[in-house]
Design an enzyme around this catalytic site. Structure first.
Site, mmCIF file in Angstrom:
data_model
loop_
_atom_site.group_PDB
_atom_site.id
_atom_site.type_symbol
_atom_site.label_atom_id
_atom_site.label_comp_id
_atom_site.label_asym_id
_atom_site.label_seq_id
_atom_site.Cartn_x
_atom_site.Cartn_y
_atom_site.Cartn_z
ATOM 1 N N ARG A 1 15.259 -12.319 3.565
ATOM 2 C CA ARG A 1 14.720 -11.119 4.119
ATOM 3 C C ARG A 1 15.642 -9.873 3.944
ATOM 4 O O ARG A 1 15.307 -8.569 3.747
ATOM 5 C CB ARG A 1 14.021 -11.324 5.195
ATOM 6 C CG ARG A 1 13.606 -10.165 5.915
ATOM 7 C CD ARG A 1 12.389 -10.040 7.103
ATOM 8 N NE ARG A 1 12.642 -10.978 7.971
ATOM 9 C CZ ARG A 1 13.497 -11.137 9.060
ATOM 10 N NH1 ARG A 1 14.476 -10.257 9.354
ATOM 11 N NH2 ARG A 1 13.772 -12.257 9.674
ATOM 12 N N ASP B 1 6.448 11.629 -3.525
ATOM 13 C CA ASP B 1 5.998 10.270 -4.271
ATOM 14 C C ASP B 1 5.856 10.521 -5.661
ATOM 15 O O ASP B 1 5.144 11.524 -6.058
ATOM 16 C CB ASP B 1 4.411 10.083 -3.444
ATOM 17 C CG ASP B 1 3.825 8.742 -4.139
ATOM 18 O OD1 ASP B 1 4.255 8.332 -5.245
ATOM 19 O OD2 ASP B 1 2.937 7.992 -3.769
ATOM 20 N N LYS C 1 3.088 0.672 -10.552
ATOM 21 C CA LYS C 1 2.664 1.500 -11.709
ATOM 22 C C LYS C 1 3.556 1.685 -12.902
ATOM 23 O O LYS C 1 3.937 0.671 -13.164
ATOM 24 C CB LYS C 1 2.198 3.003 -10.973
ATOM 25 C CG LYS C 1 1.404 2.757 -9.701
ATOM 26 C CD LYS C 1 -0.013 2.250 -9.955
ATOM 27 C CE LYS C 1 -0.550 1.735 -8.750
ATOM 28 N NZ LYS C 1 -0.292 2.443 -7.207
HETATM 29 C C1 LIG Z 1 0.417 7.964 -6.071
HETATM 30 C C2 LIG Z 1 0.484 6.424 -5.332
HETATM 31 N N1 LIG Z 1 1.320 6.380 -4.367
HETATM 32 C C3 LIG Z 1 1.154 5.050 -3.521
HETATM 33 C C4 LIG Z 1 0.258 4.231 -3.944
HETATM 34 C C5 LIG Z 1 0.349 2.786 -2.975
HETATM 35 O O1 LIG Z 1 0.899 2.042 -3.745
HETATM 36 P P1 LIG Z 1 0.849 0.405 -3.617
HETATM 37 O O2 LIG Z 1 -0.886 0.168 -4.042
HETATM 38 O O3 LIG Z 1 1.747 -0.265 -4.589
HETATM 39 O O4 LIG Z 1 0.806 0.031 -2.470
HETATM 40 C C6 LIG Z 1 -0.525 4.381 -5.014
HETATM 41 C C7 LIG Z 1 -1.564 3.333 -5.577
HETATM 42 O O5 LIG Z 1 -2.440 3.677 -6.236
HETATM 43 C C8 LIG Z 1 -0.464 5.725 -5.810
HETATM 44 O O6 LIG Z 1 -1.151 5.814 -6.701
#
Ligand SMILES: Cc1ncc(COP(=O)(O)O)c(C=O)c1O
Length: 399
Positions: A68, A192, A217
């Site tokens: 971990r 993000d 993604k």
């Molecule tokens: C722009 C964005 N940030 C964060 C997330 C969350 O990621 P996760 O689904 O890997 O938890 C997503 C999920 O679709 C996303 O599109």
């Protein structure tokens, strides 16, 4: 060594990025963290599927005690993505949401946070339903309007969290503008960067303090792993994120770390292909009589096209379009044959979704309407299949 950072998108700022990384992007993607295995010479970082590590003597070990806390496969990935984002530190999490949650652990009861008003629905849900239980106040702000952001800042604002381009209506926020405002108020700026990946946008170079990703993604890119990432330069915050990663334990598994590490090796070529196909799909949809509006920062009609050209080195593969009504959207979503109806994005295969009922169902209906997430809105994660086939599929569905 400086090598080309991708195909020419016609943006004069590309060379600026070239100067900021010691090696070319693809070279970094293929080699950072990917040293041959010290025990065997394996060229691909092995999947260290172990929960613990033998110690040589009490308190004497090879840098790994318990999986971990540290795992060699995860460490390799952490070095790799940190290098791609131009960050000193990187931490891999079990999901994008776990990564965002770890960043939110930088705030305490009594603090104030600003959240961009058009983020992934799950991010909004985390703030709205979870963070709000811990006496952290947050305000939703249209961060495409820097004066609105300035007005929202309070003496106790600790974080400004933005997503750009936003999900799903692709609004673009000025990263440098956000970083400057946050810093003037003693707050940290978080971006993000999931939609662009570090290939097309490196927020830290625009002054952003912390970058988060859903590696699910583009970074992984093959729709076969869920993961998240935090990249940053500030050592004190990095120590805390690492502490949180170990204390809470929402770590990325060795197998998922291996998959993402394999994914980033082809990030540059995949992103170029996503971008090429994304531009073609957006141009096609803009001319289509059954489409009312197209959201894609690469179109000259996009309100922040010039800003997108300045801070991104490509536009990527995310395109949203308004069909005018839920019935029309449903027909399109249920008629496509090549595009797969499903949530998520950033994989090699084209995916199509209905944000209002899928990714953004957690956002209240009146707020969705205000943001342009209408019942007729359809989002396509344009994959890297042959462009003629993608366009034919969308055309048939629209007809
Ligand atoms: C722009 C964005 N940030 C964060 C997330 C969350 O990621 P996760 O689904 O890997 O938890 C997503 C999920 O679709 C996303 O599109």
């Amino acid at each position: 060594m400086l090598v080309s950072f991708g195909f020419d998108t016609g943006h004069s700022h590309r060379s600026r990025f070239d100067l900021k990384i010691a090696m070319g992007f693809s070279t970094t993607a293929i080699h950072a963290g990917n040293e041959p295995d010290s025990a065997t010479g394996a060229v691909s970082v092995p999947i260290y599927q172990t929960s613990t590590f033998a110690q040589d003597a009490v308190g004497v070990h090879k840098g790994y005690e318990y999986a971990r806390t540290q795992n060699p496969t995860r460490s390799a990935l952490e070095k790799n993505i940190a290098a791609l984002e131009g960050a000193k530190f990187g931490y891999a999490f079990a999901s994008g949401m776990a990564a965002i949650d770890a960043v939110l652990k930088l705030v305490q009861a009594g603090d104030h946070v600003v959240l961009g008003d058009n983020t992934y629905g799950g991010t909004y849900r985390l703030f709205d339903k979870v963070l709000s239980r811990y006496e952290v106040v947050f305000d939703l702000v249209d961060t495409t309007d820097l004066s609105a952001l300035e007005q929202a800042m309070r003496p106790n604002t600790k974080l400004v969290f933005v997503e750009t381009p936003t999900n799903p209506v692709m609004s673009v926020t000025d990263l440098k503008g956000v970083a400057d405002i946050a810093h003037a108020h003693g707050a940290k700026a978080v971006c993000d960067n999931t939609f662009m990946s570090p290939y097309f946008q490196r927020p830290i170079e625009h002054g952003i303090d912390i970058v988060v990703h859903s590696t699910t993604k583009y970074l992984n890119g093959h729709s076969d792993s869920v993961g998240g990432f935090v990249a940053l330069n500030d050592e004190t915050s990095a120590e805390w994120i690492k502490f949180v990663q170990n204390s809470i334990g929402a770590i990325l598994s060795p197998f998922d770390s291996f998959l993402v590490l394999r994914g980033t090796k082809t990030l540059a070529v995949r992103m170029e292909a996503h971008d090429r196909n994304g531009r073609a799909v957006a141009a096609f949809l803009e001319e289509h009589p059954a489409v009312e509006k197209v959201y894609y920062p690469g179109l000259a009609s996009h309100p922040q096209h010039e800003l997108a050209k300045r801070q991104q080195s490509g536009f990527g593969g995310m395109v949203a379009f308004d069909t005018g009504s839920f019935d029309n959207a449903k027909k399109v979503l249920e008629s496509v044959k090549l595009c797969t109806l499903g949530e998520s994005l950033g994989g090699v295969e084209s995916l199509i979704s209905h944000p209002a009922s899928m990714t953004h169902a957690a956002v209240p209906p009146e707020k969705r309407q205000k943001l342009g997430i209408t019942d007729g809105l359809v989002r396509v994660s344009v994959g890297i299949e042959d462009i003629e086939d993608i366009i034919e599929d969308l055309d048939n569905a629209l007809r």
